[in-house]
Enzyme design. Structure first.
Site, PDB file in Angstrom:
ATOM      1  N   GLY A   1      35.123  95.913 110.542  1.00 48.54           N
ATOM      2  CA  GLY A   1      35.534  94.563 110.940  1.00 48.54           C
ATOM      3  C   GLY A   1      35.323  94.323 112.425  1.00 48.54           C
ATOM      4  O   GLY A   1      34.848  93.267 112.845  1.00 48.54           O
TER       5      GLY A   1
ATOM      6  N   LYS B   1      28.449  88.807 100.451  1.00 48.65           N
ATOM      7  CA  LYS B   1      28.594  87.366 100.643  1.00 48.65           C
ATOM      8  C   LYS B   1      28.106  86.858 101.992  1.00 48.65           C
ATOM      9  O   LYS B   1      28.306  87.506 103.014  1.00 48.65           O
ATOM     10  CB  LYS B   1      30.074  87.001 100.513  1.00 48.65           C
TER      11      LYS B   1
ATOM     12  N   GLY C   1      31.977 100.270 107.987  1.00 51.17           N
ATOM     13  CA  GLY C   1      32.229  99.826 106.625  1.00 51.17           C
ATOM     14  C   GLY C   1      31.213 100.385 105.643  1.00 51.17           C
ATOM     15  O   GLY C   1      30.865 101.570 105.695  1.00 51.17           O
TER      16      GLY C   1
ATOM     17  N   ARG D   1      36.728 109.279 111.642  1.00 49.16           N
ATOM     18  CA  ARG D   1      37.460 108.548 112.683  1.00 49.16           C
ATOM     19  C   ARG D   1      38.339 109.476 113.522  1.00 49.16           C
ATOM     20  O   ARG D   1      38.526 109.246 114.712  1.00 49.16           O
ATOM     21  CB  ARG D   1      38.340 107.482 112.039  1.00 49.16           C
TER      22      ARG D   1
HETATM   23  P1  AMP Z   1      30.222  93.281 102.167  1.00 47.71           P
HETATM   24  O1  AMP Z   1      31.635  93.757 102.076  1.00 47.71           O
HETATM   25  O2  AMP Z   1      30.082  91.808 102.203  1.00 47.71           O
HETATM   26  O3  AMP Z   1      29.423  94.007 103.224  1.00 47.71           O
HETATM   27  O4  AMP Z   1      29.551  93.664 100.785  1.00 47.71           O
HETATM   28  C1  AMP Z   1      29.389  94.987 100.351  1.00 47.71           C
HETATM   29  C2  AMP Z   1      29.237  94.962  98.880  1.00 47.71           C
HETATM   30  O5  AMP Z   1      28.135  94.159  98.526  1.00 47.71           O
HETATM   31  C3  AMP Z   1      28.990  96.307  98.253  1.00 47.71           C
HETATM   32  O6  AMP Z   1      30.125  96.689  97.538  1.00 47.71           O
HETATM   33  C4  AMP Z   1      27.793  96.059  97.345  1.00 47.71           C
HETATM   34  O7  AMP Z   1      27.968  96.607  96.053  1.00 47.71           O
HETATM   35  C5  AMP Z   1      27.747  94.561  97.257  1.00 47.71           C
HETATM   36  N1  AMP Z   1      26.403  94.062  96.895  1.00 47.71           N
HETATM   37  C6  AMP Z   1      25.252  94.301  97.532  1.00 47.71           C
HETATM   38  N2  AMP Z   1      24.223  93.737  96.876  1.00 47.71           N
HETATM   39  C7  AMP Z   1      24.726  93.123  95.795  1.00 47.71           C
HETATM   40  C8  AMP Z   1      24.166  92.380  94.709  1.00 47.71           C
HETATM   41  N3  AMP Z   1      22.853  92.166  94.636  1.00 47.71           N
HETATM   42  N4  AMP Z   1      25.008  91.904  93.781  1.00 47.71           N
HETATM   43  C9  AMP Z   1      26.320  92.139  93.861  1.00 47.71           C
HETATM   44  N5  AMP Z   1      26.925  92.821  94.850  1.00 47.71           N
HETATM   45  C10 AMP Z   1      26.131  93.323  95.805  1.00 47.71           C
END
Ligand code: AMP
Length: 421
Positions: A401, A222, A378, A36
């Site tokens: 974000g 999620k 991210g 950054r």
């Molecule tokens: P996000 O912040 O929503 O982009 O999520 C990123 C996170 O999703 C990372 O830390 C990954 O470890 C997690 N992730 C990806 N695939 C899976 C999975 N199948 N089960 C649990 N966590 C996951």
């Protein structure tokens, strides 16, 4: 972009105040990743070359209140002593950032004791021609992020008094209406820096006028965090590939066994709605067809690769499988525009990083074939850097974000406040 940029301003002899996003990860005062900071150098050097009166830089660095609270609670839970002053010193104070910036620029950079206040004002007023001053972490002042407009205005007016012109190059914080990002822009001529301009150009073209086929890959933990992106992109893409933990909520929505995989029970209906919407709009929404499962959430756990409808009830899905990789890579290589946000699996564990690495590689290969490939910030930015492919794609966003909100179709307040062309 319909906003003025640094190219529209003559900086000679001007007092310049510039918001950067130097929110770099720090461990005990040591910078872990300076991407950054490097990304803001073109704008900083451009301004300095025009011989301004001086350049004042400001940034936040973590969230002192929230981070300290979290660290304190963790120390209490672990029964360890917690030295608050030392924690803040090592995580939220600008000293290491200033020292590193000085190295990057090959010039001295001064550090103010705070972002606002009489001492800082005196220091700003005492700056000699061409000098650079970094303000201390803007988030040490509650006014910076205050929900009360009058608080933010008070701080912004003080910051604005340091300059004749405001430059915002902090794309990573553009989705926040804070005193140093948005409010200050109401008190001075306000323009975008080159990094801000570049981020908006890449993301804007993808969202508004992409070369087709346009493929988006969405992953991560999620659905709740990505739902608006999925919905906004659904009407624009030729194919939407979904991986990561969120895929299991989509499978649950189709009545399938997902074992102990990540599930957002309260999003099952929403997942169903998205699937119906995709069908109704004839959107090619691709979900994984196989996955790598494990018996524990652990890199050392036993693993198997199974068809998506064969997850045993006491196992969990950790990554997309090889057949899905083939399917996704095939789509990515057909694309002329690719946007990727969110890992395909638990990529932090090496045994479950294959899907994410394969997507990173496919983006690099698509770039070679002439596609414009964009990685949202991210986790996807960390993943592509981990794969050593960050230079092999068209653009890696510096704002997780912010890029997400942009892809959701939202207006970024830090950008909206800048002067129109
Ligand atoms: P996000 O912040 O929503 O982009 O999520 C990123 C996170 O999703 C990372 O830390 C990954 O470890 C997690 N992730 C990806 N695939 C899976 C999975 N199948 N089960 C649990 N966590 C996951």
């Amino acid at each position: 972009m319909n906003k003025k940029t640094v190219a529209d301003i003559d900086f000679k002899g001007k007092r310049v105040i510039m918001r950067v996003d130097f929110n770099v990860p720090l461990k005990n005062g040591v910078i872990q990743d300076d991407v950054r900071m490097r990304a803001a150098l073109p704008t900083i050097n451009y301004i300095l070359n025009q011989k301004p009166k001086y350049l004042v830089l400001m940034s936040h660095l973590g969230d002192p209140k929230k981070d300290t609270q979290k660290a304190k609670e963790k120390a209490e839970k672990d029964g360890k002593p917690f030295d608050e002053a030392k924690f803040i010193e090592g995580k939220h104070k600008m000293k290491p950032v200033v020292e590193h910036l000085s190295q990057l620029l090959g010039k001295p950079v001064k550090l103010a004791p705070a972002a606002i206040g009489v001492e800082t004002k005196a220091m700003v007023d005492g700056l000699k021609d061409g000098e650079i001053l970094m303000l201390e972490n803007t988030r040490f002042h509650k006014e910076e992020t205050s929900k009360v407009e009058a608080d933010r205005e008070r701080m912004a007016k003080e910051l604005a008094s340091y300059g004749d012109v405001f430059v915002n190059d902090a794309f990573g914080t553009a989705h926040r209406a804070h005193a140093s990002t948005e409010t200050i822009a109401h008190y001075l001529p306000a323009v975008a820096g080159f990094l801000m301009e570049k981020e908006l150009a890449y993301l804007g073209k993808a969202v508004e006028n992409p070369a087709k086929p346009f493929v988006a890959i969405i992953g991560g933990a999620k659905i709740s965090g990505k739902i608006d992106v999925i919905q906004n992109l659904m009407g624009k893409v030729d194919a939407l590939l979904i991986g990561g933990g969120m895929m299991f909520t989509f499978y649950k929505a189709q009545g399938m066994e997902i074992g102990k995989s990540l599930l957002e029970q309260d999003k099952v209906d929403l997942a169903k709605k998205i699937l119906d919407e995709a069908k109704a709009k004839n959107v090619k929404l691709l979900l994984p067809i196989d996955c790598v499962i494990s018996d524990k959430f652990d890199n050392a756990a036993a693993t198997k690769t199974v068809n998506i409808n064969a997850i045993p009830s006491d196992w969990m899905g950790m990554d997309i499988g090889p057949e899905t990789i083939k399917l996704f890579v095939n789509e990515i290589l057909k694309a002329k525009t690719v946007v990727w946000n969110g890992p395909m699996g638990v990529f932090e564990m090496s045994n479950f990083a294959k899907g994410t690495t394969a997507v990173a590689q496919a983006l690099a290969d698509a770039t070679k074939k002439g596609a414009t490939t964009i990685v949202g910030g991210g986790d996807s930015a960390s993943a592509i850097a981990q794969a050593g492919l960050d230079k092999a794609v068209s653009h890696v966003s510096t704002g997780g974000g912010a890029s997400l909100e942009f892809l959701e179709g939202k207006t970024l307040p830090g950008v909206a406040a800048l002067n129109d062309k």
